[in-house]
Design a protein around this motif. Structure first.
Motif, PDB file in Angstrom:
ATOM      1  N   ARG A 247       0.823  -1.210   0.000  1.00 27.08           N
ATOM      2  CA  ARG A 247       0.000   0.000   0.000  1.00 27.08           C
ATOM      3  C   ARG A 247       0.855   1.256   0.000  1.00 27.08           C
ATOM      4  O   ARG A 247       0.517   2.257  -0.655  1.00 27.08           O
ATOM      5  N   SER A 248       1.969   1.225   0.715  1.00 23.32           N
ATOM      6  CA  SER A 248       2.852   2.400   0.764  1.00 23.32           C
ATOM      7  C   SER A 248       3.433   2.704  -0.611  1.00 23.32           C
ATOM      8  O   SER A 248       3.466   3.864  -1.039  1.00 23.32           O
ATOM      9  N   ILE A 249       3.870   1.661  -1.303  1.00 24.95           N
ATOM     10  CA  ILE A 249       4.424   1.861  -2.647  1.00 24.95           C
ATOM     11  C   ILE A 249       3.347   2.375  -3.589  1.00 24.95           C
ATOM     12  O   ILE A 249       3.585   3.290  -4.396  1.00 24.95           O
ATOM     13  N   SER A 250       2.144   1.795  -3.499  1.00 24.88           N
ATOM     14  CA  SER A 250       1.056   2.225  -4.373  1.00 24.88           C
ATOM     15  C   SER A 250       0.723   3.696  -4.148  1.00 24.88           C
ATOM     16  O   SER A 250       0.573   4.471  -5.115  1.00 24.88           O
ATOM     17  N   ARG A 251       0.602   4.099  -2.879  1.00 25.75           N
ATOM     18  CA  ARG A 251       0.294   5.504  -2.592  1.00 25.75           C
ATOM     19  C   ARG A 251       1.420   6.422  -3.058  1.00 25.75           C
ATOM     20  O   ARG A 251       1.169   7.504  -3.600  1.00 25.75           O
ATOM     21  N   HIS A 252       2.663   5.984  -2.866  1.00 25.09           N
ATOM     22  CA  HIS A 252       3.798   6.811  -3.284  1.00 25.09           C
ATOM     23  C   HIS A 252       3.800   7.003  -4.803  1.00 25.09           C
ATOM     24  O   HIS A 252       4.022   8.128  -5.286  1.00 25.09           O
ATOM     25  N   VAL A 253       3.558   5.921  -5.533  1.00 21.30           N
ATOM     26  CA  VAL A 253       3.563   6.015  -6.993  1.00 21.30           C
ATOM     27  C   VAL A 253       2.465   6.967  -7.463  1.00 21.30           C
ATOM     28  O   VAL A 253       2.698   7.832  -8.327  1.00 21.30           O
ATOM     29  N   ARG A 254       1.266   6.857  -6.889  1.00 25.95           N
ATOM     30  CA  ARG A 254       0.167   7.726  -7.316  1.00 25.95           C
ATOM     31  C   ARG A 254       0.411   9.181  -6.915  1.00 25.95           C
ATOM     32  O   ARG A 254      -0.062  10.103  -7.595  1.00 25.95           O
ATOM     33  N   SER A 255       1.157   9.378  -5.835  1.00 27.91           N
ATOM     34  CA  SER A 255       1.466  10.760  -5.445  1.00 27.91           C
ATOM     35  C   SER A 255       2.495  11.387  -6.378  1.00 27.91           C
ATOM     36  O   SER A 255       2.493  12.604  -6.587  1.00 27.91           O
ATOM     37  N   GLN A 256       3.373  10.569  -6.940  1.00 26.08           N
ATOM     38  CA  GLN A 256       4.390  11.081  -7.850  1.00 26.08           C
ATOM     39  C   GLN A 256       3.889  11.211  -9.281  1.00 26.08           C
ATOM     40  O   GLN A 256       4.399  12.023 -10.049  1.00 26.08           O
ATOM     41  N   LEU A 257       2.911  10.392  -9.619  1.00 20.30           N
ATOM     42  CA  LEU A 257       2.415  10.363 -10.998  1.00 20.30           C
ATOM     43  C   LEU A 257       0.890  10.350 -10.936  1.00 20.30           C
ATOM     44  O   LEU A 257       0.279   9.320 -10.659  1.00 20.30           O
ATOM     45  N   GLY A 258       0.274  11.478 -11.180  1.00 16.03           N
ATOM     46  CA  GLY A 258      -1.167  11.592 -11.065  1.00 16.03           C
ATOM     47  C   GLY A 258      -1.895  11.092 -12.294  1.00 16.03           C
ATOM     48  O   GLY A 258      -1.296  10.705 -13.307  1.00 16.03           O
ATOM     49  N   GLY A 259      -3.222  11.115 -12.214  1.00 16.07           N
ATOM     50  CA  GLY A 259      -4.059  10.749 -13.353  1.00 16.07           C
ATOM     51  C   GLY A 259      -4.089   9.259 -13.615  1.00 16.07           C
ATOM     52  O   GLY A 259      -3.661   8.431 -12.806  1.00 16.07           O
ATOM     53  N   ALA A 260      -4.585   8.914 -14.794  1.00 17.73           N
ATOM     54  CA  ALA A 260      -4.753   7.510 -15.152  1.00 17.73           C
ATOM     55  C   ALA A 260      -3.423   6.780 -15.252  1.00 17.73           C
ATOM     56  O   ALA A 260      -3.316   5.606 -14.887  1.00 17.73           O
ATOM     57  N   SER A 261      -2.392   7.467 -15.734  1.00 15.94           N
ATOM     58  CA  SER A 261      -1.083   6.814 -15.860  1.00 15.94           C
ATOM     59  C   SER A 261      -0.537   6.424 -14.496  1.00 15.94           C
ATOM     60  O   SER A 261       0.144   5.397 -14.354  1.00 15.94           O
ATOM     61  N   GLY A 262      -0.830   7.224 -13.460  1.00 14.90           N
ATOM     62  CA  GLY A 262      -0.371   6.893 -12.119  1.00 14.90           C
ATOM     63  C   GLY A 262      -1.016   5.628 -11.590  1.00 14.90           C
ATOM     64  O   GLY A 262      -0.380   4.839 -10.878  1.00 14.90           O
ATOM     65  N   THR A 263      -2.299   5.406 -11.918  1.00 18.16           N
ATOM     66  CA  THR A 263      -2.965   4.185 -11.460  1.00 18.16           C
ATOM     67  C   THR A 263      -2.378   2.947 -12.129  1.00 18.16           C
ATOM     68  O   THR A 263      -2.256   1.891 -11.503  1.00 18.16           O
ATOM     69  N   ILE A 264      -2.003   3.072 -13.417  1.00 20.25           N
ATOM     70  CA  ILE A 264      -1.385   1.948 -14.115  1.00 20.25           C
ATOM     71  C   ILE A 264       0.011   1.690 -13.547  1.00 20.25           C
ATOM     72  O   ILE A 264       0.416   0.539 -13.340  1.00 20.25           O
ATOM     73  N   ALA A 265       0.762   2.759 -13.274  1.00 27.31           N
ATOM     74  CA  ALA A 265       2.098   2.608 -12.703  1.00 27.31           C
ATOM     75  C   ALA A 265       2.032   1.936 -11.338  1.00 27.31           C
ATOM     76  O   ALA A 265       2.882   1.094 -11.001  1.00 27.31           O
ATOM     77  N   ALA A 266       1.024   2.278 -10.532  1.00 25.83           N
ATOM     78  CA  ALA A 266       0.865   1.643  -9.221  1.00 25.83           C
ATOM     79  C   ALA A 266       0.590   0.152  -9.377  1.00 25.83           C
ATOM     80  O   ALA A 266       1.072  -0.664  -8.577  1.00 25.83           O
ATOM     81  N   ALA A 267      -0.172  -0.223 -10.398  1.00 23.76           N
ATOM     82  CA  ALA A 267      -0.438  -1.640 -10.641  1.00 23.76           C
ATOM     83  C   ALA A 267       0.839  -2.382 -11.010  1.00 23.76           C
ATOM     84  O   ALA A 267       1.075  -3.507 -10.550  1.00 23.76           O
ATOM     85  N   PHE A 268       1.702  -1.769 -11.836  1.00 25.44           N
ATOM     86  CA  PHE A 268       2.957  -2.410 -12.213  1.00 25.44           C
ATOM     87  C   PHE A 268       3.912  -2.534 -11.027  1.00 25.44           C
ATOM     88  O   PHE A 268       4.612  -3.531 -10.880  1.00 25.44           O
ATOM     89  N   ALA A 269       3.938  -1.501 -10.179  1.00 24.54           N
ATOM     90  CA  ALA A 269       4.909  -1.470  -9.089  1.00 24.54           C
ATOM     91  C   ALA A 269       4.502  -2.338  -7.914  1.00 24.54           C
ATOM     92  O   ALA A 269       5.364  -2.926  -7.248  1.00 24.54           O
ATOM     93  N   SER A 270       3.194  -2.415  -7.640  1.00 23.27           N
ATOM     94  CA  SER A 270       2.770  -3.115  -6.423  1.00 23.27           C
ATOM     95  C   SER A 270       1.642  -4.109  -6.634  1.00 23.27           C
ATOM     96  O   SER A 270       1.249  -4.794  -5.687  1.00 23.27           O
ATOM     97  N   GLY A 271       1.104  -4.199  -7.835  1.00 18.85           N
ATOM     98  CA  GLY A 271      -0.022  -5.090  -8.077  1.00 18.85           C
ATOM     99  C   GLY A 271      -1.362  -4.525  -7.644  1.00 18.85           C
ATOM    100  O   GLY A 271      -2.384  -5.206  -7.736  1.00 18.85           O
ATOM    101  N   ASP A 272      -1.400  -3.276  -7.195  1.00 18.92           N
ATOM    102  CA  ASP A 272      -2.630  -2.652  -6.712  1.00 18.92           C
ATOM    103  C   ASP A 272      -3.397  -2.054  -7.882  1.00 18.92           C
ATOM    104  O   ASP A 272      -3.006  -1.026  -8.440  1.00 18.92           O
ATOM    105  N   ARG A 273      -4.536  -2.681  -8.253  1.00 15.82           N
ATOM    106  CA  ARG A 273      -5.350  -2.216  -9.375  1.00 15.82           C
ATOM    107  C   ARG A 273      -6.583  -1.455  -8.914  1.00 15.82           C
ATOM    108  O   ARG A 273      -7.433  -1.093  -9.718  1.00 15.82           O
ATOM    109  N   GLY A 274      -6.686  -1.195  -7.611  1.00 18.36           N
ATOM    110  CA  GLY A 274      -7.895  -0.601  -7.064  1.00 18.36           C
ATOM    111  C   GLY A 274      -8.173   0.808  -7.528  1.00 18.36           C
ATOM    112  O   GLY A 274      -9.314   1.276  -7.421  1.00 18.36           O
TER     113      GLY A 274
END
Length: 724
Positions: A247-274
């Motif tokens: 969860r920490s990695i997912s939140r960090h990725v979305r904080s660094q990269l906003g929008g739809a691309s940030g949600t995809i990046a969070a899925a790649f980095a941590s498996g979080d697709r929520g």
């Protein structure tokens, strides 16, 4: 005299007696021997490899348990397997030269029985009975896991509680609105909340998703949603563990990269697709790119390959180590640890575990100097998953991931492809062109192989997925994922912004490809439910194609081709009725789907549309000119195969005058209601009221054939089905 004559006549003088006593058994033995010799010759010429086939028969045992109805049939199947084992051993003792066939019979029957017993035991150990009926109750529970789903404005909690009446332990899954979320609402906390709980839902109609079966193997007794505030009775222990890190990695990725691309990046980095929006998920699915969002072979292989290459180059700089240790072995060990860590971080789902096991086997093969990509490697990985999670066999995740790998290995091990990819004197441009062509061919082969699986489970498939993947796979593998890794590493120095910007642009391109591909005319193909028989014909043909060698493998096209022809001619169901009787879909009226209710439930509408194989937006019956609707009932007249059908459907549970209902039922061929109908309601053909639907589950009605399929027909006496 007669006795003397019979005893004194030589056997050669009596053809009948000689044939009976000598020639017939001898001919039988010659015939059986020839058959056995022919089988052995076939196995030798077709490249028979025991390893993959043992895994296939283990899986066949699991599938048989799901297909058969009750414990008596399961025991009979195991007994039949042991009869085959006994026959195989007897063959070995009588004809030692046929030991190869005897061993094959014995081994395949043994693993078949083991597969059936494994899934049976798994069901008994982990299966959890569902709650008897919906309930609104106050519960006190411990949080087992938490899944953030910001795209749906909720948090999903897995809770451990005790039944208020029996005191037995239960697992329930509850959705908590984001407004009621709290920092302490995580693993280990003891909470109190009001929740509406529902038993896990069976398939809405035959062929639909069976959540009750999934919940049974997950140990879930109920699902539901919280109402009001959540009270923290006992706070959790300090943060830690894989889930917290994820969860920490997912939140960090979305904080660094906003929008739809940030949600995809969070899925790649941590498996979080929520956090991925429904529109983006649908576009990725219809473009054939959903596999990029599910952490599986592509992602694990990329992580392990990058770790291996980096490790072997860094270790080579240490002269003392390079002189004393085999660097490929050391780098393989480091890469394996990296792959295992990434698998655990991203949730250890079945595709990820399968990919991790396969990649580790590849590393071991490389370290030992053996062939890294082989069917045996896939068989070992599949057996590992099936022994631990035998229920995964009937899920799309297992089938899609292993089918894709089998196609890749079989295709690249074939003689024409080996010749096409063989090194030769040529320019770099020509070499790149050959590899691009091979990538496209591989994508097309995977697309054709996976389409029956996708159609069986989802009833829709993206047609242009192979072409989208030619760009998307290299983009993700060689650009997006490395940039995300570099950005995360550079963030430790506060310098990750440039890498995040580049990663965002690459993911924006990925989403643009998905949305553009999904919006092309004819990009999505819908197909009515194909049935288990046709699906098994596809699977059998595919396995024959990939597991044999030489021209004999082409026989696998026969069952697959027959199944494809039958599937294209499969009729569209005329009426679909949900298990609770509330949702009714009428197909085939001017190519439209008519629904009883103007439902706000997209889940119900999607199921009806997909199972009927009809695109577009459903039309409520009240707005259809051919229907007559009152506040309580709708009546529709349909013509099929030259016959007129009168269908009456209940919209409410309001009181209806007894004689009026009797007369309406008498004029109708079919009556459908979500309530109990009185005994005097006798339609001409079918009365599908609450009393019937509680036993049968959802219905699929084919008026042209005069046949009905029910959910109950496919459930048997398995623990997750309560209709029996």
């Amino acid at each position: 005299m007669a006795g003397r004559a019979l005893t004194e006549i030589p056997m050669g003088d009596s053809p009948a007696v000689g044939d009976a006593a000598v020639q017939r058994p001898w001919r039988s033995r010659v015939k059986l021997s020839s058959i056995a010799a022919g089988i052995e010759e076939f196995l030798a010429n077709a490249g028979f490899d025991r390893g993959p086939w043992l895994t296939v028969f283990f899986a066949a045992g699991i599938a048989t348990w799901f297909a058969l109805d009750n414990p008596f049939q399961w025991v009979c199947a195991i007994a039949a397997a042991f009869l085959v084992i006994t026959g195989g051993r007897a063959m070995w003792y009588e004809r030692p030269e046929r030991a190869e066939i005897s061993l094959a019979l014995t081994a395949t029957a043994l693993v078949f029985a083991a597969g059936l017993a494994t899934v049976w035991a798994r069901s008994e150990m982990v299966g959890a009975a569902a709650i008897s009926k919906p309930a609104f109750t106050q519960i006190t529970a411990r949080v087992l896991s938490r899944e953030d789903q910001p795209s749906k404005n909720r948090v999903r909690l897995l809770l451990a509680m005790r039944d208020a009446e029996t005191g037995t332990a239960q697992k329930v899954r509850v959705n908590v609105p984001t407004a009621s979320d709290q920092p302490a609402l995580r693993e280990g906390a003891v909470i109190k909340l009001n929740a509406r709980l529902m038993p896990p839902a069976p398939p809405m109609v035959p062929g639909a998703y069976d959540f009750a079966r999934t919940a049974w193997f997950l140990g879930l007794s109920a699902t539901g949603s919280a109402s009001g505030e959540v009270e923290i009775i006992s706070p959790p222990a300090p943060s830690g563990g894989i889930a917290s890190l994820q969860r920490s990695i997912s939140r960090h990725v979305r904080s660094q990269l906003g929008g739809a691309s940030g949600t995809i990046a969070a899925a790649f980095a941590s498996g979080d697709r929520g956090a991925i929006s429904a529109a983006d998920e649908e576009a990725m699915r219809d473009a054939g790119l959903t596999h990029l969002l599910s952490i599986s072979g592509l992602h694990v292989s990329a992580v392990i390959a990058a770790t291996y290459m980096l490790a072997i180059r860094l270790l080579a700089l240490w002269q003392w180590l390079a002189l004393r240790v085999r660097l490929p072995v050391a780098a393989a060990a480091i890469a394996a640890l990296g792959g295992i860590g990434y698998t655990l971080l991203t949730g250890a789902e079945v595709p990820t575990v399968r990919s991790c096991v396969g990649a580790v086997l590849v590393l071991i093969a490389l370290a030992l100097g053996r062939e890294p990509l082989s069917l045996r490697m896939v068989a070992v990985a599949a057996l590992f998953v099936l022994v631990l999670w035998p229920e995964s066999l009937v899920g799309p995740s297992f089938q899609l991931s292993f089918s894709a790998v089998l196609v890749i290995i079989a295709l690249h091990n074939s003689a024409p492809v080996r010749a096409f990819l063989a090194p030769r004197e040529e320019s770099g441009l020509a070499r790149a062109g050959r590899r691009t062509v091979m990538l496209l061919v591989t994508g097309l082969a995977i697309e054709f192989a996976l389409m029956p699986i996708v159609m069986f489970h989802f009833h829709r498939a993206g047609i242009y997925g192979a072409f989208a993947n030619v760009i998307a796979i290299p983009l993700v593998t060689f650009l997006s994922m490395p940039l995300i890794a570099v950005a995360l590493f550079m963030d430790s120095f506060g310098a990750g912004a440039p890498a995040w910007w580049l990663a965002g642009k690459s993911l924006d391109l990925l989403l643009a490809i998905a949305h553009w591909t999904a919006s092309r005319p004819g990009a999505v193909r819908l197909m009515p439910e194909m049935g288990a028989g046709l699906f098994m014909a596809f699977i059998a043909g595919g396995l024959w194609l990939v597991l044999w060698k030489g021209k004999i493998r082409l026989l696998g096209l026969v069952p697959a081709g027959i199944a494809a022809l039958v599937m294209m001619g499969r009729p569209v169901p005329d009426i679909l009725v949900s298990g609770d009787g509330r949702h009714v879909g009428i197909a085939g009226e001017a190519g439209q789907m008519l629904t009883l209710r103007d439902s706000t439930s997209s889940y119900a509408q999607d199921n009806l549309m997909e199972l009927a194989g009809l695109p577009g937006t459903p039309i409520p019956l009240s707005k259809w000119p051919g229907a007559r609707c009152s506040p309580d009932f709708c009546v529709l007249t349909m013509k099929r195969e030259g016959r007129i059908w009168h269908v009456m459907m209940a919209k409410t549970r309001n009181f209806v005058e007894r004689d009026a209902l009797y007369e309406a039922c008498r004029r109708s061929d079919i009556v459908i209601a979500d309530r109990y109908l009185p005994a005097n309601c006798h339609p001409k053909w079918l009365r599908a009221d609450r009393n019937m639907l509680q036993r049968s589950g959802g219905l699929t009605i084919y008026l042209g054939e005069g046949s009905i399929e029910t959910v109950a027909q496919r459930q048997g006496e398995h623990g997750w089905w309560r209709g029996w």
